[in-house]
Design an enzyme around this catalytic site. Structure first.
Site, PDB file in Angstrom:
ATOM      1  N   ASP A   1      -4.953   5.005  -1.995  1.00 39.50           N
ATOM      2  CA  ASP A   1      -3.660   5.097  -2.419  1.00 39.50           C
ATOM      3  C   ASP A   1      -2.432   3.803  -1.921  1.00 39.50           C
ATOM      4  O   ASP A   1      -1.321   3.897  -2.085  1.00 39.50           O
ATOM      5  CB  ASP A   1      -2.778   6.369  -1.912  1.00 39.50           C
ATOM      6  CG  ASP A   1      -3.180   6.500  -0.067  1.00 39.50           C
ATOM      7  OD1 ASP A   1      -4.126   5.714   0.309  1.00 39.50           O
ATOM      8  OD2 ASP A   1      -2.439   7.338   0.360  1.00 39.50           O
ATOM      9  N   GLU A   2      -3.392   2.742  -1.385  1.00 43.36           N
ATOM     10  CA  GLU A   2      -2.540   1.993  -0.887  1.00 43.36           C
ATOM     11  C   GLU A   2      -3.283   0.349  -1.362  1.00 43.36           C
ATOM     12  O   GLU A   2      -4.420   0.456  -1.552  1.00 43.36           O
ATOM     13  CB  GLU A   2      -2.636   1.593   0.688  1.00 43.36           C
ATOM     14  CG  GLU A   2      -1.801   3.078   1.327  1.00 43.36           C
ATOM     15  CD  GLU A   2      -1.980   2.972   2.871  1.00 43.36           C
ATOM     16  OE1 GLU A   2      -1.934   1.994   3.381  1.00 43.36           O
ATOM     17  OE2 GLU A   2      -2.166   4.049   3.380  1.00 43.36           O
TER      18      GLU A   2
END
Length: 412
Positions: free
Chosen positions: A105-106
């Site tokens: 997610d990053e």
């Protein structure tokens, strides 16, 4: 000229994706976790509504339910999250090929010298708008001159925000923040810093590098570099084929673990999953790492490098258990435990014989593991098990290989 680095973090990623697919729970407190009935698992992610109840990522499901009886807990669907992760990265790649994932997610992006003359804030706002419009989820983006402060910026204001930490104002924005907000300053490092009177990033930045090196070794130099905005690590070029850096599993036990025999059962189940995945993917590893969390949610990690590369189930289990016995004193029962293996190489790479091991016996165990893999693939995970797992079916009755957790990619 300073670099222009973005760090984009998908807000409440797993929970946000689940709410897209389940319209009926969008306005309810939602968390993604494991099996509620078996008390099997922890909170992996929660939406903004659930955060109002102070539910913490990493706490046991039953504890979260005590805080919020109406909490909706949905099981993780990692293929779905991987798909959305790929979709966000496609958007990032429209702006630069220097896109470095940090977990699902990053991502960091280096947008220095944008071809269209846009500054970092313009690009960040455009990316934020596109992800919201095209994917239906939100991101928080930090904009800075290095990766560490860019990540600090993405954490600074959530959800759905863009924060700039520039060279002219980083002391004003970053230095008053708790030292634990800095990347890789975990609970153990935080406690050690506090013993030396260091509470904020500014305190850390003002501590002589020599002192930090004396307290933390080489890691002290890294802390000094991070706090003072001196990090120069590049954003890696995006590679669509992810590099596997480690293979691991963790679990929250169906009951608190009370002794070494309980831990042995859990570690053997986890080691079996890890070793099977190593063999399936054609790897061997050498560095074993365990993570332990007691029933008060205090945790620690320890690692040990073996003399030989291995994908043998028993060797991984024994190494993990030895690490545990050497470092845990049983002041409290254990809530969750994990084990992973890193320093991976292809299993076809020739390995040097170890004079202190019986290599013929190791070859026999390798063949035995391959035979057991065939049986489990055909008849199921529980078709054949070591005797130790039969002593407590409550502890051994789970399949981490089937329900494995995706672990974040390391910074270094």
């Amino acid at each position: 000229m300073d670099r222009v680095i973005l760090h984009s973090d998908c807000n409440s990623f797993y929970a946000s994706v689940e709410c897209l697919y389940r319209l009926e729970i969008r306005d309810k407190p939602v968390a993604v976790g494991g099996d509620v009935e078996q008390r099997h698992g922890i909170i992996l992610a929660k939406n903004q509504i659930a955060k109002r109840y102070h539910i913490q990522t990493g706490e046991a499901l039953w504890q979260a339910r005590q805080k919020c009886p109406d909490l909706v807990i949905v099981p993780p669907d990692f293929p779905k999250y991987e798909r959305f992760s790929r979709l966000t990265r496609r958007i990032y790649l429209d702006y630069t090929d220097l896109v470095e994932p940090f977990g699902l997610d990053e991502c960091w992006l280096d947008v220095t010298g944008d071809a269209n003359g846009r500054d970092g804030m313009e690009i960040a706002r455009e990316i934020s708008g596109r992800i919201k419009y095209e994917l239906g989820i939100t991101v928080s983006i930090g904009v800075s001159f290095n990766k560490i402060f860019a990540k600090l910026g993405s954490d600074y204001k959530k959800p759905d925000a863009v924060t700039r930490i520039g060279r002219s104002d980083y002391k004003k924005i970053a230095w008053p923040l708790p030292a634990s907000d800095l990347l890789y300053v975990g609970s153990a490092t935080k406690r050690k810093l506090e013993r030396y009177g260091i509470h904020t990033i500014g305190d850390l930045a003002g501590t002589p590098e020599r002192a930090l090196r004396g307290w933390f070794g080489k890691w002290g130099e890294v802390l000094y570099t991070f706090a003072n905005g001196l990090d120069q690590s590049p954003v890696a070029q995006y590679d669509n084929q992810p590099t596997i850096k480690s293979i691991g599993n963790s679990t929250t036990a169906p009951r608190d673990l009370a002794n070494n025999e309980d831990v042995k059962i859990i570690l053997y189940v986890l080691a079996d999953s890890i070793a099977r995945r190593l063999r399936e993917q054609g790897f061997k590893g050498r560095t074993i790492c365990i993570g332990v969390r007691d029933n008060q949610l205090f945790g620690f990690t320890r690692q040990h490098t073996l003399g030989s590369y291995t994908n043998i189930t028993s060797e991984i289990a024994v190494a993990g258990l030895d690490l545990f016995r050497r470092h845990y004193r049983w002041y409290k029962p254990i809530r969750s435990i994990g084990i992973s293996i890193t320093d991976l190489v292809p299993d076809a790479v020739p390995s040097q014989a170890n004079l202190y091991c019986d290599e013929k016996e190791r070859e026999r165990r390798e063949r035995l593991d391959q035979t057991v893999d065939w049986l489990k693939n055909r008849f199921g995970t529980y078709a054949i098990q070591p005797a130790v797992l039969l002593t407590d079916r409550q502890l051994s009755g789970f399949d981490p290989k089937k329900d494995h957790t995706i672990h974040p990619v390391g910074y270094f």
